[in-house]
Design a protein around this motif. Structure first.
Motif, PDB file in Angstrom:
ATOM      1  N   ILE A   1       4.460   7.567   4.307  1.00 19.87           N
ATOM      2  CA  ILE A   1       4.569   7.736   5.748  1.00 19.87           C
ATOM      3  C   ILE A   1       3.984   9.074   6.200  1.00 19.87           C
ATOM      4  O   ILE A   1       3.461   9.194   7.312  1.00 19.87           O
ATOM      5  CB  ILE A   1       6.043   7.590   6.217  1.00 19.87           C
ATOM      6  CG1 ILE A   1       6.128   7.583   7.746  1.00 19.87           C
ATOM      7  CG2 ILE A   1       6.917   8.645   5.600  1.00 19.87           C
ATOM      8  CD1 ILE A   1       5.367   6.447   8.404  1.00 19.87           C
ATOM      9  N   THR A   2       4.004  10.071   5.320  1.00 23.66           N
ATOM     10  CA  THR A   2       3.390  11.356   5.656  1.00 23.66           C
ATOM     11  C   THR A   2       1.889  11.195   5.848  1.00 23.66           C
ATOM     12  O   THR A   2       1.293  11.802   6.753  1.00 23.66           O
ATOM     13  CB  THR A   2       3.686  12.386   4.552  1.00 23.66           C
ATOM     14  OG1 THR A   2       5.101  12.520   4.405  1.00 23.66           O
ATOM     15  CG2 THR A   2       3.084  13.736   4.896  1.00 23.66           C
TER      16      THR A   2
ATOM     17  N   GLU B   1       1.403   9.716   9.238  1.00 27.12           N
ATOM     18  CA  GLU B   1       1.640  10.756  10.257  1.00 27.12           C
ATOM     19  C   GLU B   1       0.423  11.671  10.396  1.00 27.12           C
ATOM     20  O   GLU B   1       0.017  12.020  11.509  1.00 27.12           O
ATOM     21  CB  GLU B   1       2.857  11.589   9.870  1.00 27.12           C
ATOM     22  CG  GLU B   1       4.180  10.881  10.034  1.00 27.12           C
ATOM     23  CD  GLU B   1       5.339  11.731   9.565  1.00 27.12           C
ATOM     24  OE1 GLU B   1       6.345  11.832  10.288  1.00 27.12           O
ATOM     25  OE2 GLU B   1       5.250  12.298   8.453  1.00 27.12           O
TER      26      GLU B   1
ATOM     27  N   HIS C   1      12.716   8.096   7.890  1.00 21.07           N
ATOM     28  CA  HIS C   1      11.497   8.858   8.137  1.00 21.07           C
ATOM     29  C   HIS C   1      10.529   8.034   9.000  1.00 21.07           C
ATOM     30  O   HIS C   1       9.909   8.541   9.940  1.00 21.07           O
ATOM     31  CB  HIS C   1      10.841   9.234   6.797  1.00 21.07           C
ATOM     32  CG  HIS C   1       9.775  10.270   6.916  1.00 21.07           C
ATOM     33  ND1 HIS C   1       9.322  11.026   5.843  1.00 21.07           N
ATOM     34  CD2 HIS C   1       9.038  10.702   7.986  1.00 21.07           C
ATOM     35  CE1 HIS C   1       8.376  11.850   6.255  1.00 21.07           C
ATOM     36  NE2 HIS C   1       8.182  11.673   7.545  1.00 21.07           N
TER      37      HIS C   1
ATOM     38  N   PHE D   1       9.127   8.811  12.847  1.00 24.79           N
ATOM     39  CA  PHE D   1       7.699   8.778  13.175  1.00 24.79           C
ATOM     40  C   PHE D   1       7.430   7.843  14.361  1.00 24.79           C
ATOM     41  O   PHE D   1       6.689   8.189  15.285  1.00 24.79           O
ATOM     42  CB  PHE D   1       6.905   8.337  11.949  1.00 24.79           C
ATOM     43  CG  PHE D   1       5.471   7.991  12.240  1.00 24.79           C
ATOM     44  CD1 PHE D   1       4.582   8.959  12.680  1.00 24.79           C
ATOM     45  CD2 PHE D   1       5.008   6.687  12.080  1.00 24.79           C
ATOM     46  CE1 PHE D   1       3.256   8.637  12.954  1.00 24.79           C
ATOM     47  CE2 PHE D   1       3.696   6.360  12.347  1.00 24.79           C
ATOM     48  CZ  PHE D   1       2.810   7.344  12.796  1.00 24.79           C
TER      49      PHE D   1
ATOM     50  N   LYS E   1       8.453   9.293  17.568  1.00 24.06           N
ATOM     51  CA  LYS E   1       7.489  10.306  18.015  1.00 24.06           C
ATOM     52  C   LYS E   1       6.273   9.622  18.641  1.00 24.06           C
ATOM     53  O   LYS E   1       5.767  10.082  19.679  1.00 24.06           O
ATOM     54  CB  LYS E   1       7.065  11.168  16.834  1.00 24.06           C
ATOM     55  CG  LYS E   1       6.093  12.283  17.221  1.00 24.06           C
ATOM     56  CD  LYS E   1       5.698  13.136  16.025  1.00 24.06           C
ATOM     57  CE  LYS E   1       4.708  14.221  16.437  1.00 24.06           C
ATOM     58  NZ  LYS E   1       4.259  15.028  15.276  1.00 24.06           N
TER      59      LYS E   1
ATOM     60  N   TYR F   1       3.460   1.120  17.297  1.00 24.23           N
ATOM     61  CA  TYR F   1       3.464   0.927  15.840  1.00 24.23           C
ATOM     62  C   TYR F   1       3.546  -0.562  15.553  1.00 24.23           C
ATOM     63  O   TYR F   1       4.415  -1.268  16.078  1.00 24.23           O
ATOM     64  CB  TYR F   1       4.671   1.646  15.237  1.00 24.23           C
ATOM     65  CG  TYR F   1       4.777   1.614  13.734  1.00 24.23           C
ATOM     66  CD1 TYR F   1       3.751   2.093  12.929  1.00 24.23           C
ATOM     67  CD2 TYR F   1       5.931   1.141  13.110  1.00 24.23           C
ATOM     68  CE1 TYR F   1       3.872   2.094  11.540  1.00 24.23           C
ATOM     69  CE2 TYR F   1       6.066   1.137  11.730  1.00 24.23           C
ATOM     70  CZ  TYR F   1       5.030   1.617  10.951  1.00 24.23           C
ATOM     71  OH  TYR F   1       5.162   1.621   9.580  1.00 24.23           O
TER      72      TYR F   1
END
Length: 885
Positions: free
Chosen positions: A285-286, A289, A329, A333, A336, A344
Motif C-alpha cells: 500500500i505504501t 500511496e 492502512h 489511504f 485521504k 479507489y
C-alpha cells in the motif's frame, strides 16, 4: 470410347459427390402450415429430408415473426415440440414485445419450399436480410439440437461492422473471407484474430447511400460467423434463432433501437471520466500511496487509484494481505484520497477459494450458490488463489450472497467501484470434473497458473465434445478449455454449454445491484467479459493488450466495437499491459488514451513501470492532453448522459455523422467524440507528421484555435505532429461546454464554464451560420440521471451568425440545480469570425464595462468576465464591424 465412358463416369461421380456434400447437413425445411394476423406471421416448418450430419434434424419447427416497435422486427424460430435454451428474461427482459403491432417500415416475406425469409424496407423494397437461397452458394436452413445454420445474402456494397470481441488488424470494417468466432475466452487481446473475452452477436450494415440497419441474433451459445463476399453464414451450436432487425436508418437510430431492446447504457459517475492509474504488481500500500503522491507532485491529473489482486490475502476475494496491505492502512489511504477528491477501485475475481475457515467460501456453501459439475458436486476449478468454486450468477440466492460479501467488505475499506476480472470464467484447469491432489500443495506459488488439480478429461459428454467444433482460438479443441466445463450446470439444470457466454454479463448485473445497495450511489463496474446488454450495467476495457505500436492502433477498433453494442464507457490499457513499454510509445499512447471514454494506465508486474511521470516527455504530454480532457469533462459527461438516454456511443466512427462520404467507411485510425470532436493520433514510431481525413466543413484545432482546416469536400490533410502533439479538432456548427483544468474532476467541477462556438468559413454554405450544443449537469453520483428529480439541469445552447451579428441563446430545463451549485458562465469564444467585435448586449442591455470583448485571433472573438449564472437563460448579442445597421 472406354476413355470417354470413364470421363463421363468421373464427371457424374463428382456431381453426385458434390450434391451429397451440399445436402449432407440438411435439405432444409418447407412450410407445413402458416397463418397471419395483420403483420404477424406464425408457421410450422417441416424438415424436407432429414440427415444425420451433426445430429438428426429437428422434425418440426415453429416460427413467429412480427413487429416489436414500428422500427424493430422480430423473427423467432425454435423446436415446435419442446422448449429450448434462450437468453433468460431475468438477464435481458423482453416482455415488452407486441408481435401484433402493425407498421409500414418493414416487409417480411418467405418462400415455402425450401423455407427462407427476407426482411425489406417497405418504402423502396431494399432487402436487408435474405435467407431465401438466392444463389447456389447458400445452404438451406439447418436446425439440429447442437447445430443451427442460416445464411443471408448481402449486396457487394455493404459495409459490415460488429461480431466482437476480437483484436482486428484488418480494421473496424469486416473483411470478407474471415470467420468470427463468438465464445468468451481468457485470451489476451494482444493476440489478433482470435475470439476474446466477450460474445457480441450483432452487426451493423451500412449501404452505399449511407443508410444503416442492424441485426441481432440473441443467442448465447458458441457460434462461428462466416463472412464471404455477398454472403453471411451463422453456425451456432445450440439455442434458437432469435433475430431482431433494427431499421435505422442512421447509425445513431440503429443504436437507439438496439439499446431500447437490450438496455440503455448505465449512467456513469462523473469521477469515472477522470484519469485512472493501476498496475498489477504494486508491492504494498505504501507503493500505491507513493504513486498517487507523485502524480500530484508532478501536476498530472489523477482521479482514481486502483488495486489489482496484489491487495488480497493469498488472492482471496474480500480479504486484505495483512502484511503488505493491512486493512487499517488501506482504509487510511482511501480516506485521504476521498479528502482530496479522488477515488479507489479494487478488483474481485469470481472464483471463491475452497478453503476451510474462509468466510466467503462458507457463506457460498450455506446458500448453495456454486456451479455444479456433471456429478452434482460443486464444480472445482483453479484460479489465482488455487482451488476455487464459481458462484452461479443465475441462482436466485446469488444476489443476497454477493451483496452481503461486497457490503461487508466495504465496511472495512470504503472503495468506490469494482473491477470484475477473469469472468469468462477463466480457469487454469481443463476438465469435466476435478479433485484436489492428496499430500501436495495446490498451487505451487512458482507455477501459479499451471493446473495443480487432478482433472477428468475422459468420457466427455455431448456437450463437452459437440458434433460441430467452433473455431475457438483458431483451433478445434474442447469448449471447456481453460474455463468451466460446459457439462457443468447452473441452477435449474441450465448447462454451462448454453450459458457460458453470459457469465460475465450475469456477474456484472449482480455486482451493479450490490454496489447500488452498498453505496446508495451510482455504481461503477468494469467488466472484462461482456455480452449484448452488458453496457446497461458495466464499463469495459479491451483486456490484456501489449506494449506495441500495433496494439496502440488496434485500441481504436476495440473501443469502436464496444460502442457499437451499447457499451460506450470503454478504453484500452494505456501504454500497454504486457511487455515493456518505452518513452516514445507511452508518450503517443497517453496522447490517444486521454480521449478514450475510459482512460486508464495499467500494466503487469513482469513489465517495467510505466506511470506517466517516469519520463519527462510523457509527463509534459500527459499534462497537456489530460489538461484538455479535464476541460472537456462537462462535454464527456454529457456524452455519457446522451449514451444513457439514447444508446449513442461516446467514441464513434466517422461514418456515424458523415455517412454520405464514400471514403469514410474504412477509416479507423481516427475517431469522433460525439459528433463534433475529431481525434487524429500518431500510431507509428518516428513520426512527426500525419495524414488525417477531414470530412467537409471547417475544423478548428482545440489546442490552437487559429489552426483551421477548411474544405468543401472531405479530403486528407497533412498535419504536423511533433512529439508533444496530438491533433484534436472541433467541427463547425458546434457549441462546446468546458470548465477549467484541474488535478481532479471534483476540483475542475468548481471552476467557471466556457463556451466554444464554431461557425463555418466556407463561402456559400447555408448552414455555416448556425451552431448548437447542450450540457447535462447533476451531482455526478445520483443513482439516475433524471431531470424530473430536481437534482439535475439540462441546458441547450444555440447560436446564429447573420450579417456580422452573433446571437447566442441558452434554453434551460430545471435550472434550480445549477443555480444551487452557483455555476457561472465566465467566457465565450466564437470561432469563425474575421471581423472586429464592437458591442455586446446581455439579455437586451449593453454589457457593463467589466465584461471584456476582444479579437483574440484572425478567426476568433473572445468574451471574458461574463459572470452569468448558467442555470438562468441568457441571450448574448455581439455586434461586429461587419454588422449591418
Amino acid at each position: 470410347m472406354a476413355f470417354l465412358r470413364l470421363c463421363v463416369f468421373l464427371i457424374l461421380f463428382c456431381l453426385v459427390a458434390k450434391g451429397v456434400a451440399i445436402s449432407a447437413i440438411s435439405a432444409g425445411y418447407k412450410v407445413y402450415s402458416a397463418s397471419q394476423s395483420g403483420s404477424a406471421v406464425q408457421a410450422v416448418l417441416e424438415a424436407i429430408s432429414p440427415s444425420s450430419k451433426f445430429g438428426p434434424d429437428i422434425p418440426f419447427l415453429e416460427l413467429h415473426a412480427g413487429y416489436v416497435t414500428p422500427q424493430i422486427f422480430h423473427v423467432h424460430i425454435t423446436d415446435k415440440s419442446q422448449p429450448r435454451w434462450e437468453v433468460p428474461q431475468m438477464l435481458l427482459p423482453r416482455n415488452h414485445i407486441h408481435s401484433l403491432l402493425d407498421s409500414s417500415e418493414i416487409e417480411f416475406s418467405y418462400t415455402k419450399h425450401p423455407f427462407g425469409f427476407s426482411i425489406s424496407r417497405s418504402r423502396r423494397g431494399e432487402v436487408l436480410f435474405n435467407s431465401s437461397q438466392p444463389s447456389s452458394t447458400m445452404d438451406s436452413l439447418v436446425f439440429k439440437d447442437q447445430y443451427i445454420q442460416i445464411s443471408t445474402s448481402l449486396p457487394n456494397y455493404s459495409s459490415i461492422y460488429g461480431f466482437g470481441e476480437s483484436t482486428r488488424p484488418a480494421g473496424f470494417k469486416l473483411v470478407p473471407g474471415n470467420k468470427y468466432t463468438l465464445w468468451a475466452e481468457d485470451v489476451g487481446s494482444v493476440n489478433p484474430n482470435i475470439n476474446l473475452y466477450g460474445s457480441l452477436p450483432f452487426y451493423m450494415d451500412v449501404r452505399k447511400d449511407g443508410d444503416a440497419h442492424g441485426v441481432l441474433l440473441l443467442n448465447s451459445n458458441g457460434m462461428d460467423v462466416l463472412y464471404e463476399h455477398e454472403l453471411l453464414t451463422y453456425k451456432v451450436i445450440g439455442g434458437v434463432l432469435d433475430f431482431y432487425f433494427f431499421t435505422g436508418t442512421s447509425p445513431l437510430s440503429v443504436m437507439e433501437q438496439l439499446t431500447w431492446l437490450t438496455g440503455r447504457p448505465a449512467p456513469m459517475p462523473y469521477w469515472s471520466l477522470g484519469f485512472h492509474q493501476c498496475r498489477y504488481g504494486y508491492a504494498n500500500i505504501t507503493d500505491v500511496e507513493n504513486v498517487a503522491a507523485t502524480y500530484k507532485a508532478k501536476d498530472i491529473p489523477l482521479d482514481v487509484m486502483w488495486s489489482d489482486i496484489d491487495y488480497m490475502d493469498s488472492y482471496k476475494d474480500f480479504t486484505f494481505d495483512p502484511v503488505n496491505y493491512p486493512a487499517n492502512h488501506v482504509k487510511a489511504f482511501v480516506e485521504k484520497l476521498h479528502a482530496e477528491g479522488q477515488k479507489y477501485v479494487i478488483i474481485i475475481d469470481p472464483g471463491i477459494k475452497y478453503e476451510e475457515g474462509y468466510s466467503t467460501y462458507h457463506h457460498g456453501i450455506e446458500k448453495d450458490i456454486f456451479i455444479k459439475d456433471a456429478h452434482g458436486n460443486n464444480y472445482l476449478g483453479q484460479v489465482w488463489p488455487g482451488p476455487v468454486h464459481f458462484p452461479d450468477f443465475l441462482h436466485p440466492n446469488v444476489d443476497s450472497f454477493w451483496t452481503k460479501e461486497i457490503s461487508d467488505f466495504h465496511k472495512i475499506v470504503p472503495f468506490d467501484g469494482l473491477w470484475i476480472d477473469m469472468n469468462e470464467a477463466s480457469n487454469f484447469c481443463t476438465g469435466i470434473s476435478c479433485t484436489l491432489p492428496m499430500g501436495s500443495t495446490c498451487p505451487n506459488l512458482e507455477e501459479q497458473t499451471t493446473c495443480c488439480l487432478i482433472c477428468n478429461n475422459k468420457n466427455m459428454t455431448q456437450w463437452d465434445d459437440p458434433p460441430y467444433k467452433i473455431n475457438s482460438s483458431n483451433v478445434e479443441r474442447p469448449l471447456g478449455n481453460k474455463t468451466i466445463a460446459v457439462s457443468a450446470t447452473h441452477f435449474g439444470g441450465i448447462l454451462e454449454y448454453d450459458a457460458h457466454n453470459l457469465y460475465g454479463f450475469s456477474e456484472a448485473i449482480s455486482t451493479n445491484r450490490a454496489l447500488k445497495h452498498t453505496l446508495g450511489k451510482r455504481p461503477f463496474v468494469l467488466s472484462r467479459s461482456t455480452f449484448v446488454g452488458s453496457g446497461a450495467y458495466t464499463a469495459h476495457w479491451s483486456g490484456d493488450n501489449g506494449a506495441t505500436w500495433n496494439d496502440l492502433a488496434y485500441s481504436i477498433v476495440s473501443i469502436l466495437n464496444s460502442g457499437l453494442v451499447g457499451i460506450p464507457m470503454v478504453g484500452a490499457d494505456i501504454c500497454g499491459f504486457s511487455g515493456d513499454t518505452w518513452e516514445e510509445l507511452c508518450n503517443r499512447w497517453i496522447q490517444l488514451g486521454a480521449f478514450y471514454p475510459f482512460s486508464r494506465d495499467h500494466s503487469e508486474k513482469n513489465s517495467r513501470r510505466q506511470e506517466l511521470y517516469l519520463w519527462d516527455s510523457v509527463t509534459e504530454s500527459a499534462k497537456k492532453v489530460l489538461g484538455l480532457r479535464y476541460r472537456l469533462l462537462p462535454f464527456l459527461y454529457t456524452l455519457a448522459y446522451d449514451a444513457h438516454k439514447t444508446g449513442a456511443p461516446m467514441a464513434r466512427p466517422l461514418f456515424f455523422h458523415f455517412n454520405q462520404d464514400p471514403l469514410i467507411y474504412a477509416i479507423d485510425s481516427q475517431f469522433l467524440l460525439g459528433k463534433s470532436i475529431l481525434v487524429s493520433p500518431v500510431l507509428t514510431p518516428n513520426t512527426t507528421a500525419i495524414s488525417a481525413y477531414f470530412p467537409a466543413g471547417t475544423w478548428y484545432n482545440l489546442f490552437d484555435y487559429s489552426q483551421v482546416i477548411n474544405g468543401d469536400i472531405g479530403t486528407y490533410h497533412r498535419l504536423a505532429a511533433p512529439m508533444d502533439t496530438i491533433n484534436v479538432h472541433l467541427h463547425e456548427g458546434s457549441i462546446l461546454p468546458l470548465q477549467d483544468a484541474a488535478l481532479t474532476s471534483s476540483a475542475a467541477r468548481k471552476t467557471p464554464f466556457t463556451l466554444i462556438i464554431t461557425f463555418g468559413l466556407r463561402k456559400g454554405n447555408e448552414n455555416a451560420g448556425y451552431a448548437q450544443g447542450h450540457v447535462f449537469l447533476d451531482d455526478g453520483e445520483d443513482v439516475t440521471m433524471d431531470l424530473k428529480s430536481g437534482n439535475a439541469t439540462f441546458i441547450k445552447f444555440q447560436a446564429n451568425r447573420n450579417d456580422g451579428l452573433y446571437v447566442v441563446n441558452s434554453i434551460v430545463e430545471e435550472g434550480s440545480f445549477a443555480l444551487k451549485k452557483g455555476w457561472q458562465l465566465q467566457r465565450v469564444i466564437i470561432l469563425g469570425s474575421t471581423s472586429l467585435p464592437r458591442k455586446l448586449f446581455i439579455n437586451g442591455e449593453e454589457a457593463p464595462s467589466t465584461v471584456h470583448l476582444s479579437k483574440s485571433s484572425d478567426v476568433s472573438i473572445e468574451i471574458n468576465k461574463l459572470n452569468l449564472l448558467i442555470g438562468q437563460p441568457f441571450t448574448l448579442k455581439c455586434e461586429t464591424s461587419n454588422t449591418k445597421a
